[in-house]
Design a protein around this motif. Structure first.
Motif, PDB file in Angstrom:
ATOM      1  N   LEU A 158       5.495  20.753   3.558  1.00 58.68           N
ATOM      2  CA  LEU A 158       4.947  21.110   2.032  1.00 58.68           C
ATOM      3  C   LEU A 158       5.051  19.737   0.911  1.00 58.68           C
ATOM      4  CD1 LEU A 158       4.396  23.490  -0.243  1.00 58.68           C
ATOM      5  CD2 LEU A 158       7.032  22.557  -1.456  1.00 58.68           C
ATOM      6  N   THR A 159       5.765  18.746   1.536  1.00 64.98           N
ATOM      7  CA  THR A 159       5.917  17.561   0.654  1.00 64.98           C
ATOM      8  C   THR A 159       4.555  17.027   1.285  1.00 64.98           C
ATOM      9  OG1 THR A 159       7.482  16.987   1.864  1.00 64.98           O
ATOM     10  CG2 THR A 159       8.296  17.941  -0.178  1.00 64.98           C
ATOM     11  N   LEU A 160       4.561  16.792   2.542  1.00 62.22           N
ATOM     12  CA  LEU A 160       3.771  15.875   3.037  1.00 62.22           C
ATOM     13  C   LEU A 160       2.129  16.472   2.875  1.00 62.22           C
ATOM     14  CD1 LEU A 160       5.115  15.615   6.508  1.00 62.22           C
ATOM     15  CD2 LEU A 160       5.077  13.536   4.903  1.00 62.22           C
ATOM     16  N   CYS A 161       2.069  17.560   3.083  1.00 63.17           N
ATOM     17  CA  CYS A 161       0.015  18.645   2.896  1.00 63.17           C
ATOM     18  C   CYS A 161       0.133  18.492   1.037  1.00 63.17           C
ATOM     19  CB  CYS A 161       0.654  20.035   3.250  1.00 63.17           C
ATOM     20  SG  CYS A 161       0.592  20.253   4.784  1.00 63.17           S
ATOM     21  N   VAL A 162       1.418  18.704  -0.023  1.00 62.29           N
ATOM     22  CA  VAL A 162       0.870  18.655  -0.901  1.00 62.29           C
ATOM     23  C   VAL A 162       1.226  17.546  -1.878  1.00 62.29           C
ATOM     24  CG1 VAL A 162       1.270  19.792  -3.468  1.00 62.29           C
ATOM     25  CG2 VAL A 162       0.995  21.090  -1.155  1.00 62.29           C
ATOM     26  N   TRP A 163       2.358  17.698  -1.562  1.00 64.21           N
ATOM     27  CA  TRP A 163       2.606  15.998  -2.699  1.00 64.21           C
ATOM     28  C   TRP A 163       1.959  14.956  -2.109  1.00 64.21           C
ATOM     29  CZ3 TRP A 163       6.512  19.208  -2.837  1.00 64.21           C
ATOM     30  CH2 TRP A 163       7.101  20.245  -4.781  1.00 64.21           C
ATOM     31  N   SER A 164       1.858  14.746  -0.982  1.00 62.15           N
ATOM     32  CA  SER A 164       1.336  13.345  -0.459  1.00 62.15           C
ATOM     33  C   SER A 164       0.553  13.050  -0.019  1.00 62.15           C
ATOM     34  CB  SER A 164       2.652  13.052   1.114  1.00 62.15           C
ATOM     35  OG  SER A 164       4.207  12.225   0.428  1.00 62.15           O
ATOM     36  N   GLY A 165      -0.206  14.144  -0.259  1.00 62.65           N
ATOM     37  CA  GLY A 165      -1.436  14.434   0.133  1.00 62.65           C
ATOM     38  C   GLY A 165      -1.950  13.937   1.891  1.00 62.65           C
ATOM     39  N   LEU A 166      -1.203  14.422   2.801  1.00 61.05           N
ATOM     40  CA  LEU A 166      -1.810  14.277   3.652  1.00 61.05           C
ATOM     41  C   LEU A 166      -2.502  15.008   4.594  1.00 61.05           C
ATOM     42  CD1 LEU A 166       1.312  12.908   5.532  1.00 61.05           C
ATOM     43  CD2 LEU A 166       0.138  11.305   4.695  1.00 61.05           C
TER      44      LEU A 166
ATOM     45  N   GLN B 219       0.777  -0.881  -0.180  1.00 61.72           N
ATOM     46  CA  GLN B 219      -0.239   0.041  -0.116  1.00 61.72           C
ATOM     47  C   GLN B 219       0.786   1.763  -0.176  1.00 61.72           C
ATOM     48  OE1 GLN B 219      -2.844   0.016   3.482  1.00 61.72           O
ATOM     49  NE2 GLN B 219      -3.667  -1.730   2.093  1.00 61.72           N
ATOM     50  N   CYS B 220       1.744   1.579   0.582  1.00 66.08           N
ATOM     51  CA  CYS B 220       2.587   2.464   0.984  1.00 66.08           C
ATOM     52  C   CYS B 220       3.977   2.818   0.274  1.00 66.08           C
ATOM     53  CB  CYS B 220       2.335   2.507   2.614  1.00 66.08           C
ATOM     54  SG  CYS B 220       1.207   3.045   2.769  1.00 66.08           S
ATOM     55  N   ALA B 221       4.742   1.557  -0.433  1.00 67.74           N
ATOM     56  CA  ALA B 221       5.956   1.802  -0.932  1.00 67.74           C
ATOM     57  C   ALA B 221       5.656   2.683  -1.546  1.00 67.74           C
ATOM     58  CB  ALA B 221       6.306  -0.106  -1.412  1.00 67.74           C
ATOM     59  N   GLY B 222       5.042   2.630  -2.683  1.00 68.07           N
ATOM     60  CA  GLY B 222       5.032   4.575  -3.429  1.00 68.07           C
ATOM     61  C   GLY B 222       5.037   5.200  -3.342  1.00 68.07           C
ATOM     62  N   PRO B 223       3.571   6.042  -2.100  1.00 63.30           N
ATOM     63  CA  PRO B 223       3.335   7.225  -1.651  1.00 63.30           C
ATOM     64  C   PRO B 223       5.532   7.684  -0.742  1.00 63.30           C
ATOM     65  CG  PRO B 223       1.929   5.950  -1.484  1.00 63.30           C
ATOM     66  CD  PRO B 223       3.065   5.136  -1.028  1.00 63.30           C
ATOM     67  N   VAL B 224       5.794   6.517  -0.118  1.00 65.61           N
ATOM     68  CA  VAL B 224       7.166   7.062   0.742  1.00 65.61           C
ATOM     69  C   VAL B 224       7.888   7.411  -0.036  1.00 65.61           C
ATOM     70  CG1 VAL B 224       8.686   5.953   2.350  1.00 65.61           C
ATOM     71  CG2 VAL B 224       6.448   5.099   2.787  1.00 65.61           C
ATOM     72  N   TYR B 225       8.661   6.100  -1.391  1.00 66.67           N
ATOM     73  CA  TYR B 225       9.408   5.684  -2.067  1.00 66.67           C
ATOM     74  C   TYR B 225       9.276   7.503  -2.983  1.00 66.67           C
ATOM     75  CZ  TYR B 225      12.033   5.743  -6.627  1.00 66.67           C
ATOM     76  OH  TYR B 225      12.765   6.676  -7.777  1.00 66.67           O
ATOM     77  N   ARG B 226       8.029   8.268  -3.341  1.00 66.45           N
ATOM     78  CA  ARG B 226       7.821   9.108  -3.921  1.00 66.45           C
ATOM     79  C   ARG B 226       7.732  10.761  -3.242  1.00 66.45           C
ATOM     80  NH1 ARG B 226       3.479   6.457  -6.431  1.00 66.45           N
ATOM     81  NH2 ARG B 226       2.215   7.168  -4.756  1.00 66.45           N
ATOM     82  N   HIS B 227       7.668  10.191  -2.182  1.00 66.40           N
ATOM     83  CA  HIS B 227       7.985  11.272  -0.566  1.00 66.40           C
ATOM     84  C   HIS B 227      10.057  11.844  -0.677  1.00 66.40           C
ATOM     85  CE1 HIS B 227       7.477  14.081   2.550  1.00 66.40           C
ATOM     86  NE2 HIS B 227       7.803  12.853   3.049  1.00 66.40           N
TER      87      HIS B 227
END
Length: 211
Positions: free
Chosen positions: A140-148, A26-34
């Motif tokens: 910024l990266t967490l809220c905008v690109w990682s969607g939290l 579930q989370c490997a992709g989001p972790v990698y992109r972040h």
């Protein structure tokens, strides 16, 4: 949804390897992109992703069993891992960004050419993000690109929600100012395929959301 997230959290906390494999899926992709946004380096992002899940496995018993999604927890670990790796990556990225573009020969694979252009774009965005303070960049990266959302970002970084809001607002204000400065002082026309700081800033979500 929250019941299933809590169930996965409890299973991971109990050390169930099947649950951890599910979490990775579930989370490997989001972790990698972040990690990629924070470091600007593909191989380093892969290393951070591996280190994040290893650290998560070792720390699983400290999880609270009833706090929903594990994504903020993982992204928080990745954020700390990325900051540890960032200094060396920044030096390498700056060096690569200064290199002259290699002429493309007829049999140059299209996917390799795309990879080179992606590296230039990533380096340009990194140059813009480097002008932010570390805390602003992380929010910024967490809220905008990682969607939290604000609460999840606060959980990931271990800070109050109000601090998340203020840091995000400052980050967006700074990026908007950088973009305005770039428009007033345009950079020399780049070589074909390269990306200027102004273009990189234009790709960033710099304006405060009204919703």
């Amino acid at each position: 949804m929250r019941d299933s997230e809590n169930d996965l959290r409890r299973r991971v906390r109990a050390g169930e390897r099947g649950a951890f494999a599910e979490l990775y899926e579930q989370c490997a992709g989001p972790v990698y992109r972040h990690a990629l946004w924070l470091t600007g380096d593909w191989s380093t992002a892969e290393d951070i992703m591996s280190e994040t899940f290893l650290a998560a496995w070792r720390a699983r018993e400290r999880l609270h069993p009833e706090e929903g999604s594990l994504r903020p927890w993982l992204l928080g670990i990745a954020t700390h891992k990325a900051e540890n790796a960032r200094r060396g990556v920044r030096r390498r990225t700056a060096f690569l960004a200064r290199q002259r573009r290699t002429p493309v020969v007829a049999d140059f694979a299209p996917e390799v050419a795309g990879r080179v252009d992606d590296a230039r774009r990533l380096a340009a965005v990194q140059h813009s993000l480097d002008r932010l303070r570390r805390q602003e960049r992380e929010v910024l990266t967490l809220c905008v690109w990682s969607g939290l959302d604000y609460q999840q970002t606060a959980e990931a970084l271990g800070i109050p929600v109000g601090t998340v809001r203020s840091r995000l607002s400052r980050a967006r204000a700074k990026l908007a100012r950088f973009a305005d400065e770039a428009q007033k002082n345009p950079e020399p026309r780049p070589a074909r395929g390269e990306m200027t700081g102004e273009a990189a800033l234009a790709a960033l979500p710099v304006r405060e959301e009204t919703a």
